[in-house]
Design a protein around this motif. Structure first.
Motif, PDB file in Angstrom:
ATOM      1  N   UNK A 121     -12.801 -40.526 -42.073  1.00  0.00           N
ATOM      2  CA  UNK A 121     -13.735 -39.544 -42.260  1.00  0.00           C
ATOM      3  C   UNK A 121     -15.217 -40.282 -42.372  1.00  0.00           C
ATOM      4  N   UNK A 122     -15.298 -41.532 -42.712  1.00  0.00           N
ATOM      5  CA  UNK A 122     -16.353 -42.502 -42.754  1.00  0.00           C
ATOM      6  C   UNK A 122     -16.785 -42.506 -41.420  1.00  0.00           C
ATOM      7  N   UNK A 172     -20.546 -31.393 -32.435  1.00  0.00           N
ATOM      8  CA  UNK A 172     -20.118 -30.010 -31.776  1.00  0.00           C
ATOM      9  C   UNK A 172     -21.171 -29.131 -32.319  1.00  0.00           C
ATOM     10  N   UNK A 173     -21.936 -28.992 -31.279  1.00  0.00           N
ATOM     11  CA  UNK A 173     -23.189 -27.897 -31.291  1.00  0.00           C
ATOM     12  C   UNK A 173     -23.018 -26.685 -30.892  1.00  0.00           C
ATOM     13  N   UNK A 200     -17.748 -29.792 -39.105  1.00  0.00           N
ATOM     14  CA  UNK A 200     -16.449 -29.482 -38.370  1.00  0.00           C
ATOM     15  C   UNK A 200     -16.366 -30.437 -37.331  1.00  0.00           C
ATOM     16  N   UNK A 201     -17.331 -31.294 -36.929  1.00  0.00           N
ATOM     17  CA  UNK A 201     -17.395 -32.264 -36.091  1.00  0.00           C
ATOM     18  C   UNK A 201     -16.484 -33.561 -36.585  1.00  0.00           C
ATOM     19  N   UNK A 202     -16.636 -33.798 -38.140  1.00  0.00           N
ATOM     20  CA  UNK A 202     -16.057 -34.799 -38.695  1.00  0.00           C
ATOM     21  C   UNK A 202     -14.478 -34.354 -38.627  1.00  0.00           C
ATOM     22  N   UNK A 260     -14.884 -36.253 -25.940  1.00  0.00           N
ATOM     23  CA  UNK A 260     -14.471 -35.057 -26.028  1.00  0.00           C
ATOM     24  C   UNK A 260     -15.602 -34.257 -26.605  1.00  0.00           C
ATOM     25  N   UNK A 261     -16.153 -34.706 -27.606  1.00  0.00           N
ATOM     26  CA  UNK A 261     -17.066 -33.999 -28.417  1.00  0.00           C
ATOM     27  C   UNK A 261     -18.425 -34.012 -27.660  1.00  0.00           C
TER      28      UNK A 261
END
Length: 373
Positions: A122-123, A135-136, A155-157, A247-248
Motif C-alpha cells: 500500500x505504501x 488511473x485517471x 483506486x490506483x492504490x 499497465x496503469x
C-alpha cells in the motif's frame, strides 16, 4: 531510429547482468543452505533456492542508469526531449520498487506475515500515485471516462496492490509467472515505443531482459545439477509492481497513437489471466471456508496439473492462452465496447474453468482419488 538501438542495448545489458548474477546466487544459496522448503502444496521436489528475484532490480536499475548516463553524455538531444516529463515519476517508482524489493528479500530469507507485506504494498502504491502514475480515465469501461482525483488515487492504490499480488500468486509452476510477465513486458514495450513514451519502453524492455535468463534457469535448470532457481517474493513483488506501473501508465496515453486501440484494454489485456485467477481463487477459498490469504492448490495451473498435464505443458498452455487473449482483446478493442469486451473475457474464463472442473471430476471418478481441492 536511435531509440530502437537504445532499447536493444538496455535489453542485452540486463540479460548479461542477470545471466551473470543468477549463477552466483545459486552458488551462495547452496553454500548457505538457502532453499525453498518442500511441502505438499508445492510442485517441486528437492532443494531449490528461491532467491532468483534478487538479480532483477539491480540489473534493471544498472542498465537504465547506464543508458541515461551514456545518452546524457553523448546524445543529449535524444534524452532531453523525453526525460523532463518522466523524471519525477521514475524517482518515485524507483523508491517504491526498492521498498518491495527489500520486503520480498526479507520474506524469502526469514518470512513475513501477509499483513506486513500488504502494508508495504500500500505504501509503495501510494508513492507511485505521488509520482503522477494513476488511473485517471476508465476509457469507457462501465461507460465511465474521466475519474475524479479523490477516486482515482485510492483506486490506483487498490489496483496496484491487486496486480502485484496477482503476479505473486500465479508463481506456482516453473516458468509461469516469468513467462506471463515476459509476454506483458514485450507487449508494453512495443506499445510504449509506438506511442513515443521511450522511457517507459526502456523500463519494459529492461524488465523483459531480467526475466529471460531467469526463465532459462527456472524452466530448464536441473535440481540435481544445482542450477535450478525460483524467483521468490523478491522477484514476484518487484516484477508485479513494475507491471502495475506500466499497465496503469498505459491508461494515461492517447489511444489514437496506438492503432486506435482502447488504452484500458491494451493496459490490462496481458494481465487478465493472473488477475482473473486470483479473484477466482479468492472466492473459491471463501466458499470452502478457508483463509483467502493462505496458499492452497486451487490456481489455474493446479487445475491443469489435476487433469494430467505435465508441468511444462501446463505452463505453455497458460502462456499461449494469455498471448491469444491479449491479441484478441487488442484487435477487438477497436470494434467492440470495452465493457462488452470485458464481459466476453469473463465468459471465456468461466467456460474454460467449468470445462476444467468437469474434466477433473471425471478423472477423479476414474482414479478414485482427490486430485484437486
Amino acid at each position: 531510429m536511435h531509440w530502437i538501438y537504445v532499447d536493444i542495448v538496455v535489453f542485452l545489458v540486463v540479460v548479461t547482468i542477470t545471466g551473470f548474477i543468477i549463477p552466483q546466487i545459486l552458488l551462495i544459496a547452496f553454500r548457505k543452505n538457502l532453499f525453498d522448503e518442500v511441502d505438499p502444496r508445492k510442485i517441486h521436489k528437492g532443494a531449490v533456492p528461491r532467491l532468483g528475484g534478487i538479480a532483477f532490480f539491480p540489473a534493471i536499475l544498472f542498465s537504465l542508469l547506464m543508458m541515461f548516463g551514456v545518452c546524457r553524455q553523448f546524445y543529449p538531444f535524444l534524452l532531453d526531449s523525453v526525460i523532463q516529463s518522466s523524471l519525477t515519476g521514475l524517482c518515485f517508482i524507483a523508491c517504491a520498487v526498492i521498498m518491495l524489493y527489500l520486503v520480498g528479500m526479507a520474506d524469502d530469507l526469514i518470512g513475513l506475515k501477509y499483513r506486513a507485506k500488504f502494508a508495504a504494498q500500500i505504501l509503495a502504491s501510494a508513492l507511485i500515485v505521488i509520482g503522477g502514475v494513476y488511473m485517471e480515465d476508465f476509457h469507457g469501461f462501465l461507460w465511465i471516462y474521466t475519474i475524479p482525483l479523490l477516486l482515482a488515487f485510492p483506486l490506483t492504490i487498490l489496483l496496484t496492490v491487486f496486480i502485484t499480488n496477482a503476479v505473486n500468486l500465479i508463481d506456482g509452476i516453473d516458468g509461469l509467472a516469468s513467462g506471463l510477465s515476459a509476454i506483458a513486458c514485450a507487449f508494453y514495450g512495443f506499445i510504449f515505443f509506438k506511442a513515443g513514451l521511450h522511457i517507459y519502453a526502456m523500463v519494459a524492455f529492461a524488465t523483459l531482459g531480467a526475466l529471460m535468463p531467469f526463465f532459462y534457469y527456472n524452466v530448464f535448470g536441473n535440481v540435481k545439477k544445482h542450477n535450478k532457481i525460483f524467483m521468490g517474493d523478491t522477484g514476484a513483488l518487484t516484477i508485479g509492481l513494475i507491471l502495475s506501473v506500466l499497465s496503469i501508465h498505459m491508461t494515461q496515453i492517447d489511444g489514437t497513437t496506438v492503432f486506435d486501440a482502447n488504452p484500458a484494454v491494451v493496459a490490462f489485456a496481458p494481465l487478465l489471466i493472473p488477475c482473473f485467477d486470483v479473484v477466482r481463487v479468492y472466492f473459491h477459498r471463501l466458499k470452502a471456508h478457508r483463509n483467502p490469504f493462505l496458499p492452497d492448490k486451487s490456481h489455474i495451473h493446479h487445475k491443469l496439473l489435476a487433469i494430467g498435464m505435465h508441468q511444462r505443458v501446463a505452463m505453455l498452455t497458460v502462456l499461449s492462452a494469455s498471448l491469444a487473449l491479449s491479441l484478441l482483446n487488442f484487435w477487438l478493442s477497436s470494434y467492440v465496447n470495452i465493457t462488452l469486451l470485458f464481459a466476453l473475457d469473463i465468459t471465456i474464463w468461466i467456460v474454460a474453468n467449468v470445462i476444467l472442473s468437469r474434466a477433473i471430476r471425471r478423472r477423479q471418478e476414474i482414479t478414485g482419488t482427490e486430485l484437486y481441492n
